[in-house]
Scaffold this motif. Structure first.
Motif, PDB file in Angstrom:
ATOM      1  N   LYS A  84       0.692   3.997  -3.030  1.00 32.34           N
ATOM      2  CA  LYS A  84       0.190   5.114  -2.914  1.00 32.34           C
ATOM      3  C   LYS A  84       1.214   6.281  -2.817  1.00 32.34           C
ATOM      4  O   LYS A  84       0.912   7.401  -2.645  1.00 32.34           O
ATOM      5  CB  LYS A  84      -0.574   5.004  -1.458  1.00 32.34           C
ATOM      6  CG  LYS A  84      -1.841   4.247  -1.335  1.00 32.34           C
ATOM      7  CD  LYS A  84      -2.107   4.194   0.227  1.00 32.34           C
ATOM      8  CE  LYS A  84      -3.278   3.484   0.478  1.00 32.34           C
ATOM      9  NZ  LYS A  84      -3.888   3.028   1.862  1.00 32.34           N
ATOM     10  N   ASP A  90       3.071   7.144  -0.594  1.00 31.22           N
ATOM     11  CA  ASP A  90       3.261   7.685   1.042  1.00 31.22           C
ATOM     12  C   ASP A  90       4.092   7.363   1.822  1.00 31.22           C
ATOM     13  O   ASP A  90       3.873   7.552   3.365  1.00 31.22           O
ATOM     14  CB  ASP A  90       1.797   7.777   1.529  1.00 31.22           C
ATOM     15  CG  ASP A  90       1.231   6.345   1.958  1.00 31.22           C
ATOM     16  OD1 ASP A  90       2.212   5.374   1.674  1.00 31.22           O
ATOM     17  OD2 ASP A  90       0.450   6.464   2.511  1.00 31.22           O
ATOM     18  N   GLY A  94       0.905  -1.179   0.043  1.00 33.20           N
ATOM     19  CA  GLY A  94      -0.120  -0.020  -0.042  1.00 33.20           C
ATOM     20  C   GLY A  94       0.815   1.300  -0.136  1.00 33.20           C
ATOM     21  O   GLY A  94       0.448   2.321  -0.793  1.00 33.20           O
ATOM     22  N   HIS A  95       1.878   1.159   1.020  1.00 33.93           N
ATOM     23  CA  HIS A  95       2.634   2.503   1.085  1.00 33.93           C
ATOM     24  C   HIS A  95       3.596   2.704  -0.505  1.00 33.93           C
ATOM     25  O   HIS A  95       3.553   3.638  -1.121  1.00 33.93           O
ATOM     26  CB  HIS A  95       3.911   2.255   1.897  1.00 33.93           C
ATOM     27  CG  HIS A  95       3.434   2.114   3.490  1.00 33.93           C
ATOM     28  ND1 HIS A  95       2.882   3.645   3.856  1.00 33.93           N
ATOM     29  CD2 HIS A  95       3.448   1.567   4.253  1.00 33.93           C
ATOM     30  CE1 HIS A  95       2.612   3.309   5.057  1.00 33.93           C
ATOM     31  NE2 HIS A  95       2.802   2.077   5.391  1.00 33.93           N
TER      32      HIS A  95
END
Length: 451
Positions: A133, A135, A129-130
């Motif tokens: 994304k 982020d 996910g990091h």
């Protein structure tokens, strides 16, 4: 307690892998490093196998970790289980650049948790996910990490394996080691020598082009090892994959020891003294059930993948269940008294101890094991999920295990059908004590394919 596979986009059952420059790039390694550094602040250990692409990918991974504010300790070239052992003892997480048994053009990243186990599905999805994304954490100029080299820390792993056995356990033994020019080029010969063995080696130089054989220790690739075992009169030959989390053997007659039978032999040895549960995937031969019953142990099945075996072993232990042993039918065995990951160096050492406890040669011990006939095939199937549902209906009156795909259990045989996570095909395994029944069962299964 039951381990379930979760859907991931980058990570497979053993990390991220791909062809270098195409699927596996420094940019991806950088993003993995930043994502890992975001999740596991502190000091992170990094290591690699001998692949030619290792230095560039390791540099990128370390850059990501440093940018996220983590300190990095570079352990250099070492087996994956050595890094896992060192992480458990000293660090907040780890990562190893390796593609294990894949050909030289591949490389990858395995992420290691503070307890020394590979990162599980849930946390891998968070890490992904990091990456997707974008982020991940960027540390400020005065908070970026620092790097140091510590190649000698691998000695701690070697010492731990050797100290798990009585002094001079292998005294008088002649053995042959074939690390395949991989990460165990120094460690396994050193372990065996320090156990008292006289060690002959081949493919023991660190060379990421793998000139002697491919990283997968196949029977064909180990023909020179078999020849050397016979020529020298060695007790056995041992070989590893690229990162040495697995070990396979050649017996004293020069025969390749099929990995399920290796698992059964070593499980029998371990479970003489250690009682409890043997944890293994649904793809493992029924020989393990026979050995477990013989030694007063039980078997717990998991999805295919060493991480599911290790996590199940942890869960069982936390719930007060004694865990005796674990592993897969591919040479990857887990020794819970040492660490909860596949460990090729420990497997080589255990074989020395096993033979030291017996008056019989390895070939005789292998021939005395129960015999099973196994069929393994890969078959193209676009609708794998539909196939699984058709099999559930067709065999609804039988004993079914849907832990990973579908396993159909009969009194004298079993069949496993599980989808590939990367290709439009399914893997089919059928086993019986009788070749004719295995073939008939396989034909029953194949009847339900549509492609």
């Amino acid at each position: 307690m039951e381990q379930k596979k979760l859907e991931k986009r980058l990570f497979g059952t053993n990390g991220v892998r791909g062809v270098v420059g195409k699927d596996m790039t420094p940019a991806l390694a950088l993003s993995i490093g930043m994502a890992l550094g975001t999740m596991r602040q502190g000091t992170i250990a990094v290591g690699r196998d001998t692949r030619t692409s290792g230095p560039s990918l390791a540099s990128a991974l370390k850059a990501g970790l440093l940018a996220a504010g983590c300190d990095v300790v570079d352990l250099g070239i070492l087996p994956t289980p050595a890094l896992q052992f060192i992480v458990r003892e000293h660090f907040d997480a780890g990562a190893v650049i390796t593609a294990s048994h894949n050909p030289p053009e591949y490389n990858g990243v395995k992420v290691v948790e503070p307890d020394g186990t590979e990162m599980g599905d849930e946390q891998s999805i968070v890490l992904e996910g990091h990456i997707f994304k974008g982020d991940s954490h960027f540390a400020s100029w005065d908070r970026v990490g620092r790097e140091r080299d510590a190649p000698s820390m691998v000695d701690e792993y070697v010492n731990s394996v050797v100290d798990s056995f009585p002094s001079d356990t292998g005294k008088g033994f002649l053995v042959v080691a074939d690390p395949g020019c991989g990460a165990a080029a120094w460690t396994t010969p050193e372990i065996l020598s320090r156990m008292g063995c006289r060690v002959f080696s081949l493919n023991s130089q660190m060379d990421g082009t793998f000139p002697g054989r491919l990283p997968e220790p196949s029977p064909e690739g180990l023909a020179p090892l078999a020849d050397l075992v016979k020529a020298t009169g060695a007790r056995f030959g041992v070989a590893h994959d690229g990162d040495a989390d697995r070990a396979v053997f050649i017996d004293d007659r020069g025969r390749f020891l099929e990995e399920n039978r290796q698992f059964g032999l070593i499980a029998d040895f371990i479970c003489r003294e250690r009682k409890g549960v043997i944890v293994t995937p649904v793809s493992t031969s029924r020989i393990i059930e026979v050995i477990a019953e013989r030694r007063g142990c039980t078997v717990c099945y998991t999805p295919v993948g060493s991480i599911y075996v290790a996590r199940t072993m942890i869960d069982l232990a936390h719930n007060g269940t004694e865990v005796a042993f674990g592993g897969e039918g591919n040479g990857g065995l887990i020794y819970p008294k040492h660490q909860l990951c596949r460990d090729g160096g420990m497997t080589a050492a255990t074989m020395v101890a096993l033979l030291a406890s017996s008056s019989q040669p390895l070939s005789s011990l292998v021939d005395a094991l129960p015999h099973f006939y196994m069929i393994k095939e890969k078959i193209r199937e676009k609708d794998a999920a539909g196939l699984i549902e058709r099999l559930k209906k067709a065999f609804s009156g039988e004993s079914l295990d849907c832990t990973d795909g579908i396993r159909i259990n009969r009194e004298d045989s079993w069949a496993l059908v599980r989808p590939s996570g990367t290709e439009p095909l399914v893997r089919v395994m059928v086993e019986s004590a009788f070749e004719e029944r295995a073939t008939q069962f396989y034909d029953e299964i194949k009847h339900h394919f549509r492609d």
